[in-house]
Design an enzyme around this catalytic site. Sequence first.
Site, PDB file in Angstrom:
ATOM      1  N   LYS A  10      74.572  24.997  95.630  1.00  0.00           N
ATOM      2  CA  LYS A  10      73.580  25.213  96.685  1.00  0.00           C
ATOM      3  C   LYS A  10      74.095  24.681  98.030  1.00  0.00           C
ATOM      4  O   LYS A  10      75.126  23.980  98.081  1.00  0.00           O
ATOM      5  CB  LYS A  10      72.274  24.535  96.266  1.00  0.00           C
ATOM      6  CG  LYS A  10      71.686  25.125  94.963  1.00  0.00           C
ATOM      7  CD  LYS A  10      70.453  24.350  94.536  1.00  0.00           C
ATOM      8  CE  LYS A  10      69.803  24.971  93.315  1.00  0.00           C
ATOM      9  NZ  LYS A  10      68.625  24.190  92.882  1.00  0.00           N
ATOM     10  N   TYR A  50      64.239  33.444  91.884  1.00  0.00           N
ATOM     11  CA  TYR A  50      63.274  32.377  91.596  1.00  0.00           C
ATOM     12  C   TYR A  50      61.869  32.915  91.325  1.00  0.00           C
ATOM     13  O   TYR A  50      60.891  32.204  91.543  1.00  0.00           O
ATOM     14  CB  TYR A  50      63.242  31.377  92.751  1.00  0.00           C
ATOM     15  CG  TYR A  50      64.401  30.392  92.725  1.00  0.00           C
ATOM     16  CD1 TYR A  50      64.666  29.607  91.603  1.00  0.00           C
ATOM     17  CD2 TYR A  50      65.226  30.232  93.843  1.00  0.00           C
ATOM     18  CE1 TYR A  50      65.718  28.704  91.579  1.00  0.00           C
ATOM     19  CE2 TYR A  50      66.281  29.324  93.825  1.00  0.00           C
ATOM     20  CZ  TYR A  50      66.512  28.560  92.685  1.00  0.00           C
ATOM     21  OH  TYR A  50      67.557  27.658  92.662  1.00  0.00           O
ATOM     22  N   ASN A 113      69.108  19.732  95.046  1.00  0.00           N
ATOM     23  CA  ASN A 113      69.726  19.114  93.871  1.00  0.00           C
ATOM     24  C   ASN A 113      71.084  19.737  93.520  1.00  0.00           C
ATOM     25  O   ASN A 113      71.472  19.780  92.361  1.00  0.00           O
ATOM     26  CB  ASN A 113      68.747  19.142  92.687  1.00  0.00           C
ATOM     27  CG  ASN A 113      68.384  20.555  92.292  1.00  0.00           C
ATOM     28  OD1 ASN A 113      68.803  21.515  92.937  1.00  0.00           O
ATOM     29  ND2 ASN A 113      67.634  20.710  91.222  1.00  0.00           N
ATOM     30  N   HIS A 116      72.553  25.067  90.568  1.00  0.00           N
ATOM     31  CA  HIS A 116      71.617  25.790  89.701  1.00  0.00           C
ATOM     32  C   HIS A 116      72.425  26.376  88.557  1.00  0.00           C
ATOM     33  O   HIS A 116      73.563  26.797  88.758  1.00  0.00           O
ATOM     34  CB  HIS A 116      70.944  26.943  90.464  1.00  0.00           C
ATOM     35  CG  HIS A 116      70.277  27.912  89.535  1.00  0.00           C
ATOM     36  ND1 HIS A 116      68.994  27.729  89.082  1.00  0.00           N
ATOM     37  CD2 HIS A 116      70.739  29.035  88.919  1.00  0.00           C
ATOM     38  CE1 HIS A 116      68.692  28.709  88.238  1.00  0.00           C
ATOM     39  NE2 HIS A 116      69.732  29.511  88.125  1.00  0.00           N
ATOM     40  N   GLU A 127      70.270  36.830  85.624  1.00  0.00           N
ATOM     41  CA  GLU A 127      70.828  36.230  86.846  1.00  0.00           C
ATOM     42  C   GLU A 127      72.252  36.725  87.130  1.00  0.00           C
ATOM     43  O   GLU A 127      72.629  36.918  88.287  1.00  0.00           O
ATOM     44  CB  GLU A 127      70.798  34.703  86.732  1.00  0.00           C
ATOM     45  CG  GLU A 127      69.381  34.151  86.709  1.00  0.00           C
ATOM     46  CD  GLU A 127      69.324  32.628  86.618  1.00  0.00           C
ATOM     47  OE1 GLU A 127      68.216  32.093  86.787  1.00  0.00           O
ATOM     48  OE2 GLU A 127      70.359  31.976  86.374  1.00  0.00           O
TER      49      GLU A 127
END
Length: 135
Positions: A10, A50, A113, A116, A127
């Site tokens: 990310k 998401y 965080n 992913h 995905e």
Amino acid sequence: MFERTLVLIKPDGVQRKLMGKIISCYEDKGLTISAMKMLYATNDILQQHYIEHKNKTFFNELISYLLEGKIVAMIVEGNNAINVVRKINGATDPLNADMGSIRGRFGNDKTKNLVHSSDSIDTAQRELTLWFPEF
Ligand code: CMP
């Protein structure tokens, strides 16, 4: 069992120059990075990615964060890749993440965080098709 999973580094992982360290965690475990690209995610792809979090209170914050900068998308593959990568990444909230995991070592924010990864075989299929339609 041989598996493929999607990993995203990310924007905070890229901006903090942790790409190399993060990729090494998967490679050091014996997994293979079989495809990788750096890109700006679009709002459209993030809404699809998401979709299960659409009604969560943190959804808008999550999408804004993923749009903040470049991300790295990877196909990571090998024996039990889905669960091995999840263990390497650690729990979503870095406070609960194993201290040896990526989020335990480098993270300190529940939303920002660092990484992913797909959470099941079905999610990985969905995905990977979304982020790597060319494969
Ligand atoms: P990820 O594994 O990409 O899956 C959904 C993401 O939403 C998660 O990592 C975090 O970035 C974010 N997230 C999950 N739970 C929360 C929460 N309770 N508050 C804020 N952000 C969250």
